[in-house]
Design a protein around this motif. Sequence first.
Motif, PDB file in Angstrom:
ATOM      1  N   CYS A 133      32.312  38.878  51.611  1.00 34.42           N
ATOM      2  CA  CYS A 133      33.048  39.135  50.367  1.00 34.42           C
ATOM      3  C   CYS A 133      33.287  37.827  49.590  1.00 34.42           C
ATOM      4  O   CYS A 133      32.333  37.272  49.059  1.00 34.42           O
ATOM      5  N   ALA A 134      34.525  37.305  49.534  1.00 35.35           N
ATOM      6  CA  ALA A 134      34.723  36.027  48.854  1.00 35.35           C
ATOM      7  C   ALA A 134      33.825  34.953  49.477  1.00 35.35           C
ATOM      8  O   ALA A 134      33.332  34.055  48.779  1.00 35.35           O
ATOM      9  N   GLY A 142      36.741  36.814  53.774  1.00 38.81           N
ATOM     10  CA  GLY A 142      37.110  37.285  52.442  1.00 38.81           C
ATOM     11  C   GLY A 142      38.490  36.778  52.063  1.00 38.81           C
ATOM     12  O   GLY A 142      39.178  36.151  52.859  1.00 38.81           O
ATOM     13  N   GLY A 143      38.879  37.055  50.865  1.00 40.30           N
ATOM     14  CA  GLY A 143      40.147  36.570  50.335  1.00 40.30           C
ATOM     15  C   GLY A 143      39.963  36.526  48.839  1.00 40.30           C
ATOM     16  O   GLY A 143      39.462  37.477  48.246  1.00 40.30           O
ATOM     17  N   GLU A 144      40.287  35.410  48.259  1.00 38.55           N
ATOM     18  CA  GLU A 144      40.117  35.251  46.820  1.00 38.55           C
ATOM     19  C   GLU A 144      39.288  33.980  46.605  1.00 38.55           C
ATOM     20  O   GLU A 144      39.739  32.890  46.921  1.00 38.55           O
ATOM     21  N   SER A 145      38.073  34.155  46.089  1.00 40.49           N
ATOM     22  CA  SER A 145      37.147  33.018  46.038  1.00 40.49           C
ATOM     23  C   SER A 145      37.661  31.885  45.164  1.00 40.49           C
ATOM     24  O   SER A 145      37.408  30.716  45.445  1.00 40.49           O
ATOM     25  N   ARG A 175      30.974  38.632  40.699  1.00 37.41           N
ATOM     26  CA  ARG A 175      32.311  38.758  41.280  1.00 37.41           C
ATOM     27  C   ARG A 175      32.983  40.038  40.779  1.00 37.41           C
ATOM     28  O   ARG A 175      32.769  40.443  39.638  1.00 37.41           O
ATOM     29  N   ASN A 176      33.803  40.682  41.606  1.00 39.48           N
ATOM     30  CA  ASN A 176      34.530  41.918  41.262  1.00 39.48           C
ATOM     31  C   ASN A 176      33.590  42.962  40.652  1.00 39.48           C
ATOM     32  O   ASN A 176      33.962  43.683  39.714  1.00 39.48           O
ATOM     33  N   ILE A 194      36.318  45.597  49.350  1.00 42.46           N
ATOM     34  CA  ILE A 194      37.642  45.335  48.772  1.00 42.46           C
ATOM     35  C   ILE A 194      37.461  44.405  47.571  1.00 42.46           C
ATOM     36  O   ILE A 194      37.196  43.215  47.744  1.00 42.46           O
ATOM     37  N   ARG A 195      37.573  44.962  46.376  1.00 44.59           N
ATOM     38  CA  ARG A 195      37.279  44.195  45.142  1.00 44.59           C
ATOM     39  C   ARG A 195      36.030  43.327  45.365  1.00 44.59           C
ATOM     40  O   ARG A 195      36.011  42.123  45.119  1.00 44.59           O
ATOM     41  N   ILE A 209      30.523  35.024  47.905  1.00 46.49           N
ATOM     42  CA  ILE A 209      30.563  34.349  46.594  1.00 46.49           C
ATOM     43  C   ILE A 209      30.398  32.840  46.797  1.00 46.49           C
ATOM     44  O   ILE A 209      29.647  32.178  46.076  1.00 46.49           O
ATOM     45  N   HIS A 211      33.444  43.864  54.184  1.00 46.86           N
ATOM     46  CA  HIS A 211      34.133  43.380  55.380  1.00 46.86           C
ATOM     47  C   HIS A 211      33.752  44.306  56.528  1.00 46.86           C
ATOM     48  O   HIS A 211      34.170  45.452  56.527  1.00 46.86           O
TER      49      HIS A 211
HETATM   50  N1  LIG Z   1      37.825  40.975  49.581  1.00 43.72           N
HETATM   51  C1  LIG Z   1      37.437  39.908  48.936  1.00 43.72           C
HETATM   52  O1  LIG Z   1      37.063  38.894  49.516  1.00 43.72           O
HETATM   53  C2  LIG Z   1      37.561  39.990  47.444  1.00 43.72           C
HETATM   54  C3  LIG Z   1      36.848  38.893  46.704  1.00 43.72           C
HETATM   55  C4  LIG Z   1      37.556  38.590  45.408  1.00 43.72           C
HETATM   56  N2  LIG Z   1      37.443  39.665  44.466  1.00 43.72           N
HETATM   57  C5  LIG Z   1      37.022  37.296  44.837  1.00 43.72           C
HETATM   58  O2  LIG Z   1      36.548  37.228  43.755  1.00 43.72           O
HETATM   59  O3  LIG Z   1      37.064  36.317  45.514  1.00 43.72           O
END
Ligand SMILES: NC(=O)CC[C@H](N)C(=O)O
Length: 217
Positions: A80-81, A47-50, A109-110, A142-143, A84, A191
């Motif tokens: 998560c990311a 995960g992280g920010e895609s 997403r989100n 997480i988001r 995506i 996660h």
């Molecule tokens: N924890 C996460 O990986 C968050 C995903 C994040 N909101 C995204 O769009 O990438």
Amino acid sequence: MTATVGVLALQGDVREHAAALVASGARAVPVRRPTELDAVDGLVLPGGESTTIDKLLRIFDLADPLRAAIRAGLPVYGSCAGMILLADRIEGGIDGQRTLGGMDVVVRRNAFGRQVDSFEADLDMAGVSDGPGGRPVRTAFIRAPWIESAGPEVEVLARIPDRWADGAAVGDAAGKIVAARAGRLLATAFHPEITGESRVHTLFVRMVEESNREGAR
Ligand SMILES: NC(=O)CC[C@H](N)C(=O)O
């Protein structure tokens, strides 16, 4: 032979994924370059920010090799990311955001919105919580995204229940797909690695070992 599983190490919680892989009997190595990608039997997309990971994949010249590896049958687990990134289609992405694709799903997403940005929950997950002595999977959202729709080849492994265990109403998220498998690809919206849960990684390591037994990609 011990499976070697890479963790994409451009952004995100690489160490926690590596620990869950090691707890599952694999060797875990960071992947930042195409040559490192060539040396692994499977890969975790953390995960992280895609949107950021998408940009970094292109900057590090990993996007095309990784896309090709997925097409060629590399086992990949996206959390998560990472989920995506594995989706063929994305809703709510920013302009120009691309995914690697491979899994015939539409991901939102989100999706869980602002009020419930982040939460932990116990979920049933096929192939994980239904084993002998099984218990629900402790998950952290997480988001997080969810899977809006999935093609016929996609096996749904977990959905958000209609009510939480404490009886609280779930709202819009009820019934949404949050874990899925398609061939050698595994995706979770949550996660598992940050709650000390390693059984999702154990499922993935088994997928990697199976693909090793099946032979050359
Ligand atoms: N924890 C996460 O990986 C968050 C995903 C994040 N909101 C995204 O769009 O990438």
